[in-house]
Design a protein around this motif. Structure first.
Motif, PDB file in Angstrom:
ATOM      1  N   GLU A  30     -33.376  60.650 -11.730  1.00  0.00           N
ATOM      2  CA  GLU A  30     -33.594  59.372 -11.053  1.00  0.00           C
ATOM      3  C   GLU A  30     -32.299  58.927 -10.384  1.00  0.00           C
ATOM      4  O   GLU A  30     -31.204  59.251 -10.836  1.00  0.00           O
ATOM      5  N   ARG A  85     -33.596  59.393 -16.057  1.00  0.00           N
ATOM      6  CA  ARG A  85     -34.874  60.057 -16.196  1.00  0.00           C
ATOM      7  C   ARG A  85     -34.855  61.361 -15.394  1.00  0.00           C
ATOM      8  O   ARG A  85     -34.394  61.396 -14.257  1.00  0.00           O
ATOM      9  N   GLU A 104     -36.726  63.691 -13.248  1.00  0.00           N
ATOM     10  CA  GLU A 104     -37.929  63.468 -12.445  1.00  0.00           C
ATOM     11  C   GLU A 104     -38.659  64.747 -12.069  1.00  0.00           C
ATOM     12  O   GLU A 104     -39.874  64.759 -11.889  1.00  0.00           O
ATOM     13  N   ARG A 105     -37.912  65.835 -11.903  1.00  0.00           N
ATOM     14  CA  ARG A 105     -38.542  67.034 -11.359  1.00  0.00           C
ATOM     15  C   ARG A 105     -37.617  68.208 -11.606  1.00  0.00           C
ATOM     16  O   ARG A 105     -36.396  68.059 -11.541  1.00  0.00           O
TER      17      ARG A 105
END
Ligand code: ZN
Length: 253
Positions: free
Chosen positions: A60, A44, A46-47
């Motif tokens: 992640e 994933r 995340e940012r």
């Protein structure tokens, strides 16, 4: 040269993929050898953030992909499955969109340890940490030219050559003046202008250029002829108006 604001725009576009588990491909052979796809595929995102001239993609599991675009790198976000010609360095594919990195010479994966310690405060932080930037300017040799120091990413992160030229012009500061000869007020004005111009660009404004790449043309303020000359260790071209940005050891015309 991608400037700090174009990295921030890339970071904004990449937000479309944040929160998704992405499929990862590295079509370009020079990227494929880094083994990124195997380590990132299915994780994933995340940012995504722009820090100075780096784009940091946090996945992640605490993995961070650092992308520095140098001269030619570009991030694009397209619809999933969009046709393309050529081999991009990296493709991050979500359910609806894919982010594509072209010509990404610097691409490395690291454990998340936060912001690189050697970078100065980000000019696009809101608000920018002017006190800390000033401290860093004053820690430089005070004989150093201000136009050289302002591009030093350890002093202030994110200002590129175009914003350097425009902010110096706006503040009426010659790039050739020694730091010791430039007041704190002038440095603050210069940094505030750089931040303001760069945020304007982030918001889509296309401001009139006053100095950058206007060699031989009349200054919009005083009518003198804009000049250019290489400056600093990396010989980046400085642009200035000798009429209203006086002082310093200006190269002979
Ligand atoms: Zn002028």
């Amino acid at each position: 040269m991608p400037e700090g604001d174009s990295l921030h725009r890339a970071a904004q576009r990449l937000q479309l993929l944040v929160g998704e588990a992405v499929e990862v491909e590295t079509p370009h052979p020079r990227a494929a050898v880094k083994g990124l796809a195997g380590r990132l595929d299915g994780r994933r995102l995340e940012r995504v953030e722009a820090v100075g001239k780096n784009l940091l993609l946090h996945f992640e599991g605490g993995l961070v992909l650092r992308s520095h675009l140098r001269m030619k790198g570009r991030w694009r976000v397209e619809a999933r499955g969009a046709a393309r010609v050529g081999k991009p360095w990296l493709v991050l594919r979500g359910a609806e969109h894919e982010a594509v990195l072209w010509n990404g010479p610097v691409l490395e994966l690291a454990r998340d340890r936060g912001r690189p310690a050697h970078l100065g405060p980000d000019i696009l932080a809101q608000p920018p940490d002017l006190d800390s930037m000033l401290t860093r300017f004053r820690a430089q040799p005070q004989t150093r030219e201000v136009g050289d120091a302002v591009l030093d990413q350890r002093v202030v992160a994110g200002i590129g050559n175009m914003w350097k030229a425009e902010a110096l012009w706006d503040a009426r500061v010659s790039p050739w003046r020694a730091l010791g000869d430039v007041s704190d007020e002038e440095l603050r004005a210069l940094l505030k202008t750089a931040a303001k111009l760069m945020h304007g660009r982030l918001d889509g404004a296309r401001p009139l250029r006053h100095a950058y790449r206007r060699v031989g043309r009349a200054c919009h303020r005083c009518g003198a002829v804009i000049r250019s000359y290489p400056q600093g260790e990396n010989a980046r071209i400085a642009y200035w108006c000798p009429g209203c940005q006086k002082g310093g050891r200006q190269p002979k015309a």
